[in-house]
Write an enzyme that holds these catalytic residues in place. Structure first.
Site, PDB file in Angstrom:
ATOM      1  N   ASP A  75       0.846  -1.198   0.000  1.00 62.48           N
ATOM      2  CA  ASP A  75       0.000   0.000   0.000  1.00 62.48           C
ATOM      3  C   ASP A  75       0.882   1.249   0.000  1.00 62.48           C
ATOM      4  O   ASP A  75       1.628   1.496   0.938  1.00 62.48           O
ATOM      5  CB  ASP A  75      -0.898  -0.005   1.239  1.00 62.48           C
ATOM      6  N   TYR A  94       3.100  10.007  -0.697  1.00 61.69           N
ATOM      7  CA  TYR A  94       4.204   9.433   0.081  1.00 61.69           C
ATOM      8  C   TYR A  94       5.554   9.657  -0.609  1.00 61.69           C
ATOM      9  O   TYR A  94       6.599   9.542   0.039  1.00 61.69           O
ATOM     10  CB  TYR A  94       4.021   7.919   0.294  1.00 61.69           C
ATOM     11  N   LYS A 126      -2.918   5.879  -4.172  1.00 65.73           N
ATOM     12  CA  LYS A 126      -3.999   6.817  -3.844  1.00 65.73           C
ATOM     13  C   LYS A 126      -3.827   8.149  -4.573  1.00 65.73           C
ATOM     14  O   LYS A 126      -2.706   8.607  -4.788  1.00 65.73           O
ATOM     15  CB  LYS A 126      -4.031   7.074  -2.329  1.00 65.73           C
ATOM     16  N   HIS A 140      -7.694   9.750  -1.705  1.00 68.14           N
ATOM     17  CA  HIS A 140      -6.988   9.736  -0.421  1.00 68.14           C
ATOM     18  C   HIS A 140      -7.784  10.413   0.709  1.00 68.14           C
ATOM     19  O   HIS A 140      -7.809   9.924   1.829  1.00 68.14           O
ATOM     20  CB  HIS A 140      -5.620  10.408  -0.593  1.00 68.14           C
TER      21      HIS A 140
END
Length: 275
Positions: A47, A52, A77, A110
Site C-alpha cells: 500500500d 508518500y 492513492k 486519499h
C-alpha cells in the site's frame, strides 16, 4: 515457512489479502529495501500513495522481486490537489508509470477534502479507469458516512474499500456499521496507533498470556474483526513479526477487553476538516 495470508472478497469479486504492507513515511531511498524484505517474508499486498513520494521505490521492489504481477496486490492513492476529472486521469497515469505497472489493484481517493467538493468528479474519472481495465477495484480513504452516501447517490460504482484510521483507541463503530450496510470493506491505516496503544494494560496482559507482542495482539484483533490491515515497518525482524499472527486466536473476553479501549484517539487529521 511462508504464512498463508487470508483474503477478503470485495464487492466486485476481487480478492484482497487481509494483511498487507504499508509504506507511509518511508523515504523513497529506503522503500525498495523495505518492500523487498516484506515480499521476501511473504507479504503480497503493498500500500502506497502519490503523496508518500515513494511509488518509484515500490516499483523497483516489485520489478526486482521475481514475483508474477498477478501474485501481487498494489494499492495507491489520488492526492488532494489532483482531484477533478482530468486531473485524476493524469495523476493515475503518473502513479502507474512510477510503479512501473499497467494496472493498479486498488486505487483510492486519499481524502474527501469536502471544502474542495471535487471527489465526485474524481470518482467519475475512476469509473472510467475501472471500465478501461486500469483499476481492478476502486475505493476511498478517510470518507465519513455522509461522504460515502453522497458519492454513491451519484454513481453506479460503490467503493470496494474505505481505508481509515482505525485501532483500539479509535474503533470507528459508526463508520464500520455504514460499511456493513453498503457492502464496503474496512481497511485500517495506523492500525497500531503509531504505538500509542501498545502499553495499554489490557493489551500487555493479553500479549503475555499468548506469548506475543502487544502489536501482534492488535493485528490479530483487526483480523478477527474482519478489517484489512496494513502495518508499516522498515525493520526486517518487525516486518516478519507483524506477519506472524495466523497461528493464535483471541478469545471472546479478550476481544471485549480490547473493545473497552475505544477513546476517540486520533493520530491523524479529522476527515471533516482536512481540506
Amino acid at each position: 515457512m511462508t504464512p498463508v495470508i487470508p483474503t477478503i472478497r470485495l464487492n466486485n469479486g476481487v480478492e484482497i489479502p487481509q494483511l498487507g504492507f504499508g509504506v507511509f513515511q518511508v523515504p523513497d531511498a529506503e522503500t525498495t529495501a523495505a518492500v523487498g524484505a516484506a515480499l521476501e517474508a511473504g507479504y503480497r499486498s503493498i500500500d502506497t500513495a502519490a503523496v508518500y513520494g515513494n511509488e518509484t521505490g515500490v516499483g523497483r521492489a516489485l520489478a526486482g522481486s521475481g514475483l508474477a504481477r498477478g501474485d501481487l496486490f498494489v494499492t495507491t492513492k489520488l492526492w488532494n490537489p489532483d482531484q477533478g476529472y482530468d486531473a485524476t486521469l493524469r495523476a493515475f497515469d503518473t502513479s502507474a508509470a512510477k510503479l512501473g505497472i499497467d494496472y493498479v489493484d486498488l486505487y483510492l481517493i486519499h481524502w474527501p477534502t469536502p471544502a474542495r467538493d471535487l471527489y465526485r468528479e474524481s470518482w467519475k474519472a475512476i469509473e472510467r479507469l475501472v471500465a478501461d481495465g486500469r483499476i481492478r477495484a476502486a475505493g476511498v480513504s478517510n470518507f465519513q458516512p455522509a461522504h460515502l452516501d453522497r458519492l454513491i447517490a451519484g454513481s453506479d460504482l460503490v467503493p470496494a474499500v474505505n481505508q481509515v484510521e482505525l485501532h483500539p483507541g479509535l474503533q470507528q463503530g459508526e463508520l464500520r456499521a455504514a460499511h456493513a450496510r453498503l457492502g464496503i470493506a474496512t481497511e485500517a491505516w495506523s492500525p497500531l496507533a503509531q504505538g500509542a496503544v501498545l502499553k495499554d494494560e489490557a493489551l500487555t496482559t493479553i500479549a503475555a498470556r499468548h506469548g506475543r507482542s502487544p502489536a501482534q495482539v492488535v493485528l490479530r484483533w483487526h483480523l478477527q474483526l474482519g478489517n484489512v490491515v496494513i502495518p508499516k515497518s522498515v525493520t526486517p525482524a518487525r516486518i516478519r513479526e507483524n506477519l506472524d499472527v495466523f497461528d493464535f486466536a483471541l478469545a471472546d473476553d479478550e476481544m471485549t477487553a480490547i473493545a473497552g479501549l475505544d477513546r476517540d484517539l486520533r493520530t491523524g487529521p479529522h476527515p471533516d476538516t482536512l481540506n
